[in-house]
Structures are given as C-alpha cells and as structure tokens.
Design a protein around this motif. Structure first.
Motif, PDB file in Angstrom:
ATOM      1  N   PHE A   1      -7.727 -31.180  28.728  1.00  0.00           N
ATOM      2  CA  PHE A   1      -7.838 -32.558  29.203  1.00  0.00           C
ATOM      3  C   PHE A   1      -6.841 -33.500  28.541  1.00  0.00           C
ATOM      4  CE2 PHE A   1     -12.061 -30.994  30.557  1.00  0.00           C
ATOM      5  CZ  PHE A   1     -11.997 -31.377  31.885  1.00  0.00           C
ATOM      6  N   ASP A   2      -6.313 -33.115  27.394  1.00  0.00           N
ATOM      7  CA  ASP A   2      -5.287 -33.924  26.733  1.00  0.00           C
ATOM      8  C   ASP A   2      -3.876 -33.543  27.174  1.00  0.00           C
ATOM      9  OD1 ASP A   2      -7.078 -35.429  25.313  1.00  0.00           O
ATOM     10  OD2 ASP A   2      -7.020 -34.164  23.523  1.00  0.00           O
ATOM     11  N   SER A   3      -3.749 -32.451  27.916  1.00  0.00           N
ATOM     12  CA  SER A   3      -2.434 -32.000  28.363  1.00  0.00           C
ATOM     13  C   SER A   3      -1.953 -32.857  29.535  1.00  0.00           C
ATOM     14  CB  SER A   3      -2.486 -30.534  28.789  1.00  0.00           C
ATOM     15  OG  SER A   3      -3.225 -30.388  29.996  1.00  0.00           O
ATOM     16  N   PRO A   4      -0.635 -32.914  29.769  1.00  0.00           N
ATOM     17  CA  PRO A   4      -0.118 -33.687  30.912  1.00  0.00           C
ATOM     18  C   PRO A   4      -0.716 -33.241  32.248  1.00  0.00           C
ATOM     19  CG  PRO A   4       1.655 -33.147  29.404  1.00  0.00           C
ATOM     20  CD  PRO A   4       0.456 -32.377  28.930  1.00  0.00           C
ATOM     21  N   VAL A   5      -0.830 -31.929  32.439  1.00  0.00           N
ATOM     22  CA  VAL A   5      -1.392 -31.432  33.708  1.00  0.00           C
ATOM     23  C   VAL A   5      -2.869 -31.802  33.804  1.00  0.00           C
ATOM     24  CG1 VAL A   5      -1.812 -29.419  35.160  1.00  0.00           C
ATOM     25  CG2 VAL A   5       0.243 -29.523  33.754  1.00  0.00           C
ATOM     26  N   GLY A   6      -3.599 -31.636  32.714  1.00  0.00           N
ATOM     27  CA  GLY A   6      -5.022 -31.979  32.716  1.00  0.00           C
ATOM     28  C   GLY A   6      -5.253 -33.446  33.024  1.00  0.00           C
ATOM     29  N   LYS A   7      -4.428 -34.312  32.455  1.00  0.00           N
ATOM     30  CA  LYS A   7      -4.556 -35.742  32.712  1.00  0.00           C
ATOM     31  C   LYS A   7      -4.234 -36.068  34.171  1.00  0.00           C
ATOM     32  CE  LYS A   7      -3.583 -37.353  28.004  1.00  0.00           C
ATOM     33  NZ  LYS A   7      -2.657 -38.100  27.133  1.00  0.00           N
ATOM     34  N   THR A   8      -3.233 -35.387  34.729  1.00  0.00           N
ATOM     35  CA  THR A   8      -2.869 -35.626  36.130  1.00  0.00           C
ATOM     36  C   THR A   8      -3.991 -35.193  37.059  1.00  0.00           C
ATOM     37  OG1 THR A   8      -0.510 -35.329  35.674  1.00  0.00           O
ATOM     38  CG2 THR A   8      -1.222 -35.059  37.955  1.00  0.00           C
ATOM     39  N   VAL A   9      -4.555 -34.014  36.782  1.00  0.00           N
ATOM     40  CA  VAL A   9      -5.660 -33.506  37.603  1.00  0.00           C
ATOM     41  C   VAL A   9      -6.846 -34.464  37.546  1.00  0.00           C
ATOM     42  CG1 VAL A   9      -7.412 -31.690  37.779  1.00  0.00           C
ATOM     43  CG2 VAL A   9      -5.005 -31.078  37.468  1.00  0.00           C
ATOM     44  N   THR A  10      -7.183 -34.917  36.348  1.00  0.00           N
ATOM     45  CA  THR A  10      -8.301 -35.850  36.187  1.00  0.00           C
ATOM     46  C   THR A  10      -8.059 -37.137  36.977  1.00  0.00           C
ATOM     47  OG1 THR A  10      -8.821 -34.990  33.982  1.00  0.00           O
ATOM     48  CG2 THR A  10      -9.642 -37.188  34.522  1.00  0.00           C
ATOM     49  N   LYS A  11      -6.848 -37.651  36.907  1.00  0.00           N
ATOM     50  CA  LYS A  11      -6.508 -38.884  37.632  1.00  0.00           C
ATOM     51  C   LYS A  11      -6.643 -38.687  39.139  1.00  0.00           C
ATOM     52  CE  LYS A  11      -2.816 -42.321  38.192  1.00  0.00           C
ATOM     53  NZ  LYS A  11      -1.438 -42.722  37.792  1.00  0.00           N
ATOM     54  N   LEU A  12      -6.153 -37.552  39.644  1.00  0.00           N
ATOM     55  CA  LEU A  12      -6.253 -37.280  41.080  1.00  0.00           C
ATOM     56  C   LEU A  12      -7.709 -37.152  41.521  1.00  0.00           C
ATOM     57  CD1 LEU A  12      -3.367 -34.678  41.545  1.00  0.00           C
ATOM     58  CD2 LEU A  12      -3.382 -37.072  42.281  1.00  0.00           C
ATOM     59  N   GLU A  13      -8.527 -36.522  40.693  1.00  0.00           N
ATOM     60  CA  GLU A  13      -9.943 -36.364  41.038  1.00  0.00           C
ATOM     61  C   GLU A  13     -10.671 -37.709  41.011  1.00  0.00           C
ATOM     62  OE1 GLU A  13     -10.441 -31.746  39.501  1.00  0.00           O
ATOM     63  OE2 GLU A  13     -11.097 -33.387  38.208  1.00  0.00           O
ATOM     64  N   GLU A  14     -10.315 -38.558  40.054  1.00  0.00           N
ATOM     65  CA  GLU A  14     -10.923 -39.890  40.002  1.00  0.00           C
ATOM     66  C   GLU A  14     -10.530 -40.721  41.225  1.00  0.00           C
ATOM     67  OE1 GLU A  14      -9.528 -41.328  36.270  1.00  0.00           O
ATOM     68  OE2 GLU A  14     -11.184 -40.456  35.131  1.00  0.00           O
TER      69      GLU A  14
END
Length: 211
Positions: free
Chosen positions: A42-55
């Motif tokens: 969740f702290d990785s760039p990909v994890g943050k991007t995925v979280t943002k897209l899901e939100e």
C-alpha cells in the motif's frame, strides 16, 4: 413516512458505522505476520495508484448501466493478455461470490429483522425464503461475474498492464489473499448488520406507528 424511511436508511448505512464495523472485523482476524507485506504494497507507487482508482470508482455517481456499457466496450478492445489479467482479478478477489453472498445475507437479515417486530406471520418461513434465494445463486454468480469483469475493466483502465499484473500478483500472495478475504467478509458482515437494522426499524416509520 418517506422522510422517516430515508432517515433509517441513512442511519443504518452511515459510512462511519460501516467502516468502524469493518475495521473491527479485519483488525481482529488479520495475521500480524502479514502486516509488513501489506504496508509495503500500500505504500508502493502501484499500490497507491490502485487504491486511488478504487476510491474513485466507489465514489462515482455515473449511472451503473453506463459504467457497464463503457466497461464492456473496453473489454471488447482489450488485448488478450490484459483481459486474462482482469479475469484473474475477478477470480482472486472473489467479487462475484461475495456479491452473491451479500445479496442473500442482506435479504435474510432484512427479512429476519422485519419478522422480529411484526405482529403478522410472514408469507414464507425463514427456511423457505433462504432456499428460494439459494436456488438463484448460480444465476447470481453468472451475472455478477460478467458485471465485475466489465466494471473492473473500466475502473482499472488507467492502470498499465504491467501494473495490473503486479496487482494480481499481490492478490495471489498469502498476505494479499488473507487481506482480501477479510475485506470481503467485513463488507458482508457490515452490510448484513445494516440490513437487519433496517428490517427492525422500518415498521416504526409507518404513519400509524407515529400517531
């Protein structure tokens, strides 16, 4: 009467209430050994991007039918490798199974809640109602699988195929699988509780109950 019904719905499905209940389920069952792996993701760039897209996807007010149409169009034009990753995503998240279970559980909870405060006997027993819902599970799974695939295609459209592959790999990891399973379990439990709450409170919203 409509205002009272709306108030009950807002109260039962209040975001803070659902979040608190869900967090309680996850925090009690999540294995401590998985926390470092989850934090790295969740702290990785990909994890943050995925979280943002899901939100963003969860907060959108676009008509669901329009979302489905857009997602289906994206699927039709997707490269075979990307479509396969999206199919894996649907499978690894158990989205169709969870949606079907939530549909059944919330229906049963609402029925039970309403029956608990009603003076009249229900037309169907709880067992009969449950059997009727379970009979529809295969059709639910088929429909929800197609729906999830289209919605995922739309929601993750900005995510590159290599990053989508990384997300699927995370979900296949031991930490990812447990976290996803607990997330789905928490969502089911929170929505089931809310439905039961509505079932108990709706009779009191009728005009004759407020004279």
């Amino acid at each position: 009467e409509l205002a009272r019904i709306s108030s009950v719905i807002r109260e039962s499905y209040a975001v803070g209430r659902l979040r608190e209940f869900s967090m309680d389920v996850i925090s009690k069952k999540l294995g401590a050994q998985h926390v470092p792996r989850l934090q790295r993701w969740f702290d990785s760039p990909v994890g943050k991007t995925v979280t943002k897209l899901e939100e963003q996807a969860s907060a959108e007010s676009v008509d669901p039918q329009v979302q489905m149409q857009q997602g289906t169009a994206l699927l039709q034009n997707a490269e075979p490798a990307r479509r396969k990753l999206l199919e894996e995503l649907v499978k690894e998240t158990s989205t169709a199974e969870t949606w079907a279970q939530i549909t059944i559980n919330t229906s049963l909870a609402a029925w039970h809640g309403a029956a608990s405060v009603s003076a009249q006997a229900p037309m169907l027993s709880l067992g009969e109602f449950k059997a009727a819902l379970e009979a529809q599970r295969p059709q639910m799974l088929q429909g929800f699988s197609a729906m999830a695939l289209a919605l995922f295609a739309r929601a993750y459209a900005p995510l590159s195929t290599p990053h989508l592959k990384s997300y699927v790999a995370f979900l296949k990891s031991e930490a990812g699988r447990q976290y996803n399973a607990l997330g789905m379990e928490a969502l089911d439990a929170a929505l089931t509780q809310a439905a039961a709450d509505i079932g108990r409170k709706l009779p009191s919203t009728k005009d004759q109950a407020n004279i």
